[in-house]
Motif scaffolding. Structure first.
Motif, PDB file in Angstrom:
ATOM      1  N   ARG A   1     -66.447  42.049 -13.191  1.00  0.00           N
ATOM      2  CA  ARG A   1     -67.117  40.762 -13.353  1.00  0.00           C
ATOM      3  C   ARG A   1     -66.510  39.712 -12.421  1.00  0.00           C
ATOM      4  O   ARG A   1     -67.216  38.848 -11.882  1.00  0.00           O
ATOM      5  CB  ARG A   1     -67.029  40.287 -14.806  1.00  0.00           C
ATOM      6  CG  ARG A   1     -67.881  41.095 -15.779  1.00  0.00           C
ATOM      7  CD  ARG A   1     -67.617  40.661 -17.204  1.00  0.00           C
ATOM      8  NE  ARG A   1     -68.364  41.456 -18.168  1.00  0.00           N
ATOM      9  CZ  ARG A   1     -69.499  41.071 -18.744  1.00  0.00           C
ATOM     10  NH1 ARG A   1     -70.035  39.901 -18.431  1.00  0.00           N
ATOM     11  NH2 ARG A   1     -70.116  41.841 -19.623  1.00  0.00           N
ATOM     12  N   ALA A   2     -65.187  39.764 -12.244  1.00  0.00           N
ATOM     13  CA  ALA A   2     -64.528  38.805 -11.366  1.00  0.00           C
ATOM     14  C   ALA A   2     -65.014  38.957  -9.929  1.00  0.00           C
ATOM     15  O   ALA A   2     -65.261  37.964  -9.227  1.00  0.00           O
ATOM     16  CB  ALA A   2     -63.016  38.984 -11.441  1.00  0.00           C
ATOM     17  N   VAL A   3     -65.166  40.192  -9.482  1.00  0.00           N
ATOM     18  CA  VAL A   3     -65.656  40.440  -8.123  1.00  0.00           C
ATOM     19  C   VAL A   3     -67.076  39.881  -7.953  1.00  0.00           C
ATOM     20  O   VAL A   3     -67.393  39.216  -6.955  1.00  0.00           O
ATOM     21  CB  VAL A   3     -65.621  41.943  -7.803  1.00  0.00           C
ATOM     22  CG1 VAL A   3     -66.349  42.228  -6.490  1.00  0.00           C
ATOM     23  CG2 VAL A   3     -64.180  42.430  -7.714  1.00  0.00           C
ATOM     24  N   VAL A   4     -67.928  40.139  -8.942  1.00  0.00           N
ATOM     25  CA  VAL A   4     -69.302  39.635  -8.885  1.00  0.00           C
ATOM     26  C   VAL A   4     -69.296  38.108  -8.894  1.00  0.00           C
ATOM     27  O   VAL A   4     -70.067  37.462  -8.151  1.00  0.00           O
ATOM     28  CB  VAL A   4     -70.120  40.188 -10.065  1.00  0.00           C
ATOM     29  CG1 VAL A   4     -71.502  39.542 -10.109  1.00  0.00           C
ATOM     30  CG2 VAL A   4     -70.231  41.703  -9.973  1.00  0.00           C
TER      31      VAL A   4
ATOM     32  N   GLN B   1     -70.114  32.874  -6.284  1.00  0.00           N
ATOM     33  CA  GLN B   1     -69.612  31.568  -5.882  1.00  0.00           C
ATOM     34  C   GLN B   1     -69.793  31.346  -4.383  1.00  0.00           C
ATOM     35  O   GLN B   1     -70.121  30.237  -3.945  1.00  0.00           O
ATOM     36  CB  GLN B   1     -68.130  31.454  -6.257  1.00  0.00           C
ATOM     37  CG  GLN B   1     -67.876  31.378  -7.749  1.00  0.00           C
ATOM     38  CD  GLN B   1     -66.402  31.438  -8.096  1.00  0.00           C
ATOM     39  OE1 GLN B   1     -65.579  30.766  -7.488  1.00  0.00           O
ATOM     40  NE2 GLN B   1     -66.042  32.267  -9.076  1.00  0.00           N
ATOM     41  N   ARG B   2     -69.596  32.394  -3.594  1.00  0.00           N
ATOM     42  CA  ARG B   2     -69.715  32.247  -2.143  1.00  0.00           C
ATOM     43  C   ARG B   2     -71.142  31.910  -1.709  1.00  0.00           C
ATOM     44  O   ARG B   2     -71.324  31.198  -0.700  1.00  0.00           O
ATOM     45  CB  ARG B   2     -69.257  33.539  -1.449  1.00  0.00           C
ATOM     46  CG  ARG B   2     -67.742  33.716  -1.431  1.00  0.00           C
ATOM     47  CD  ARG B   2     -67.334  34.788  -0.434  1.00  0.00           C
ATOM     48  NE  ARG B   2     -67.799  36.112  -0.836  1.00  0.00           N
ATOM     49  CZ  ARG B   2     -67.102  36.956  -1.579  1.00  0.00           C
ATOM     50  NH1 ARG B   2     -65.902  36.593  -2.046  1.00  0.00           N
ATOM     51  NH2 ARG B   2     -67.572  38.153  -1.915  1.00  0.00           N
ATOM     52  N   ILE B   3     -72.122  32.377  -2.470  1.00  0.00           N
ATOM     53  CA  ILE B   3     -73.505  32.086  -2.074  1.00  0.00           C
ATOM     54  C   ILE B   3     -74.129  30.979  -2.919  1.00  0.00           C
ATOM     55  O   ILE B   3     -75.336  30.730  -2.851  1.00  0.00           O
ATOM     56  CB  ILE B   3     -74.381  33.356  -2.137  1.00  0.00           C
ATOM     57  CG1 ILE B   3     -74.440  33.907  -3.570  1.00  0.00           C
ATOM     58  CG2 ILE B   3     -73.864  34.408  -1.168  1.00  0.00           C
ATOM     59  CD1 ILE B   3     -75.351  35.137  -3.689  1.00  0.00           C
ATOM     60  N   GLY B   4     -73.301  30.318  -3.733  1.00  0.00           N
ATOM     61  CA  GLY B   4     -73.745  29.130  -4.452  1.00  0.00           C
ATOM     62  C   GLY B   4     -74.533  29.371  -5.721  1.00  0.00           C
ATOM     63  O   GLY B   4     -75.214  28.463  -6.204  1.00  0.00           O
ATOM     64  N   LEU B   5     -74.437  30.572  -6.292  1.00  0.00           N
ATOM     65  CA  LEU B   5     -75.170  30.845  -7.544  1.00  0.00           C
ATOM     66  C   LEU B   5     -74.436  30.320  -8.768  1.00  0.00           C
ATOM     67  O   LEU B   5     -75.057  30.114  -9.818  1.00  0.00           O
ATOM     68  CB  LEU B   5     -75.409  32.351  -7.685  1.00  0.00           C
ATOM     69  CG  LEU B   5     -76.427  32.957  -6.712  1.00  0.00           C
ATOM     70  CD1 LEU B   5     -76.527  34.461  -6.931  1.00  0.00           C
ATOM     71  CD2 LEU B   5     -77.788  32.291  -6.878  1.00  0.00           C
ATOM     72  N   VAL B   6     -73.117  30.147  -8.679  1.00  0.00           N
ATOM     73  CA  VAL B   6     -72.327  29.593  -9.794  1.00  0.00           C
ATOM     74  C   VAL B   6     -71.401  28.528  -9.250  1.00  0.00           C
ATOM     75  O   VAL B   6     -71.132  28.456  -8.058  1.00  0.00           O
ATOM     76  CB  VAL B   6     -71.513  30.687 -10.524  1.00  0.00           C
ATOM     77  CG1 VAL B   6     -72.416  31.684 -11.168  1.00  0.00           C
ATOM     78  CG2 VAL B   6     -70.537  31.377  -9.578  1.00  0.00           C
TER      79      VAL B   6
END
Length: 277
Positions: free
Chosen positions: A264-267, A272-277
């Protein structure tokens, strides 16, 4: 000479990382932790890392920062916080204090490394407290050890689970940084109270709610905090929960799944890198 009594490491080893564990130390004789040296540290640190807060906040109340005080270093040099509560934040910025923290952590590394892998992102905090000063009920997202240097304190710890800490509150912290917790009067009888005198130290587990109160004399304490692979994974997994709920997937709860949520941490990091969270 060791900074930590080697005979006390066995107690920490038996309780780390899930339960509070006591230690004994020899830091009271450390020159860097004398009031004159700490006054110099307060002058050397960035202004925003030297705080004076109210000392009489109750559990459940905001722990307010008092107006900026240009004389905080003078108050420390005079031997204490007067009627307030002073914190020197991130003392590892100063080379001599960083070396002291590295030496301390090096002595406990054989114990904590076996359970959490290598520690990272360590920080040091000095707390100078007036008699009776209280740090209200809260939780921290790091493991930590509080070293009592002068005076005494009571530190009450609670399990990092409902009713003291719920999932919503954990998730909110990673959005807002707010770590104060709601206090209910019956909690007073439910905590594990640890009396700390000069030379005592206490390991406080990751996310364990706690409150602290100084005794009848001025108090001086050093807190050393650090992250681990597991604590970083938990933080990332919690940050992913709102997205999982939006797409109908189950959220991560550290109480239900205490092992490190590495996938889950990897996902979460990718999201975060693509701005979804």
């Amino acid at each position: 000479m060791s900074l930590i009594d080697p005979n006390s490491l066995s107690h920490l080893r038996a309780r780390f990382p899930r339960k509070p564990g006591r230690l004994r130390h020899h830091l009271a004789a450390e020159g860097l932790l004398s009031y004159p040296a700490l006054a110099q540290a307060a002058r050397a640190l960035p202004r925003q890392h030297v705080e004076r807060r109210v000392h009489n906040a109750s559990n459940g109340e905001a722990f307010r920062v008092r107006d900026s005080d240009a004389h905080i270093a003078n108050a420390i040099a005079a031997g204490g916080a007067g009627s307030g509560w002073i914190m020197l934040r991130s003392i590892e910025q100063l080379p001599a204090y960083r070396a002291l923290l590295e030496r301390l952590l090096g002595e406990i590394a054989p114990v904590i490394g076996t359970a959490t892998a290598a520690l990272r992102n360590f920080k040091g905090f000095i707390f100078i407290s007036a008699p009776g000063a209280r740090t209200p009920f809260h939780f921290d997202t790091e493991d930590s050890i509080l070293f009592q240097i002068a005076g005494d304190k009571t530190l009450a710890t609670y399990p990092p689970a409902p009713p003291f800490l719920d999932l919503a509150r954990r998730e909110a912290y990673h959005r807002t940084g707010q770590n104060l917790l709601e206090w209910k009067h019956h909690y007073a009888a439910l905590g594990e109270q640890h009396k700390l005198a000069r030379g005592d130290a206490l390991f406080v587990p990751y996310a364990a709610p706690h409150w602290i109160q100084a005794g009848f004399k001025p108090s001086l304490s050093l807190s050393v905090t650090w992250q681990s692979r597991k604590s970083r994974a938990i933080a990332d997994a919690l940050s992913l929960n709102p997205l999982l709920r939006r797409v109908g997937l189950p959220a991560y709860d550290p109480v239900v799944q205490p092992s490190a949520p590495l996938l889950r941490a990897v996902v979460s990091r990718a999201a975060q890198r693509i701005g979804l969270v």
